[in-house]
Design a protein around this motif. Structure first.
Motif: not given
Length: 238
Positions: A10-11, A13-15, A17-18, A23, A26-27, A69
């Motif tokens: 999940r981390k 995936e967020r990376f 996406e950002n 952006n 983040s996190n 998390e």
């Protein structure tokens, strides 16, 4: 995916996406550095080269809570985040030069003193499970620590096929030129599953197989460089 790996996925995936939507941080994950050198990538089936900047991921760990998390334990028990965060990739070309020279010394010492080791290991099945952690490593180790693990945990389980008193199974020829050839082959890192994938692989294999066929006296029909020859790498039996 309620697990350590699910949290890390999940981390990541967020990376990603950002990184695509522009952006900011983040996190605790920093974005790819625009100053990094680019690499040309040739797309399969086209002649178009695309410039891609390699991604450098930095994870900052300020407290144990940073790795919790949704109730998942992101850091395996007993593992402590390194000071200053985690940076990937960990080994650059400068360190590779130094560590590579050390590895050459280690291999040379191993070959010079192999006669002083046991031919077969004095261990029982499952010995390594008790020596390694239950969870995979979350953070990279210093190279010296890795080599200590090799000597303390890996070498005790090795059957030394290059030992002068090893006479089992079949010969396992090895030499310093073959070791250096492996280094060069690993550095090139191509997969020669077809001529187009890496032409010289097929070209060289065909030539060497022709040499081998001549050495063992195969009929010319099995050789690739004779008129109407059908050979070139594989002898098929129907």
């Amino acid at each position: 995916m309620n697990s350590f790996f699910g949290t890390q996925l999940r981390k990541l995936e967020r990376f990603l996406e950002n990184g695509h939507n522009g952006n900011g941080n983040s996190n605790g994950v920093r974005q790819p550095q625009p100053s990094l050198p680019t690499t040309d990538i040739l797309l399969q089936g086209t002649q178009q080269a695309v410039a891609v900047a390699p991604v450098q991921i930095v994870v900052q760990a300020n407290s144990p809570e940073d790795f919790l998390e949704n109730g998942d334990m992101a850091t395996p028990p007993g593992q402590v985040p390194p000071a200053g965060g985690l940076t990937l990739p960990y080994m650059d070309s400068a360190e590779f030069r130094n560590r590579g020279k050390e590895m050459v010394d280690y291999i040379s010492d191993y070959m010079d003193t192999i006669g002083q080791r046991r031919v077969t290991p004095a261990i029982e099945p499952g010995y390594l499970r008790e020596r390694l952690p239950e969870d995979p490593p979350m953070y990279p180790e210093d190279w010296d620590e890795i080599m200590d693990d090799v000597e303390q945990h890996i070498m005790p389980g090795v059957t030394h096929w290059q030992h002068p008193r090893f006479h089992a199974y079949f010969p396992s020829g090895n030499s310093y030129p073959s070791i250096m050839a492996d280094m060069l082959s690993d550095a090139i890192g191509s997969n020669g599953f077809s001529w187009a994938a890496s032409p010289v692989y097929t070209e060289l294999e065909t030539i060497v197989m022709d040499w081998l066929g001549r050495m063992v006296g195969l009929p010319k029909e099995f050789l690739p460089f004779t008129e109407n020859g059908k050979g070139g790498g594989v002898i098929q039996v129907r």
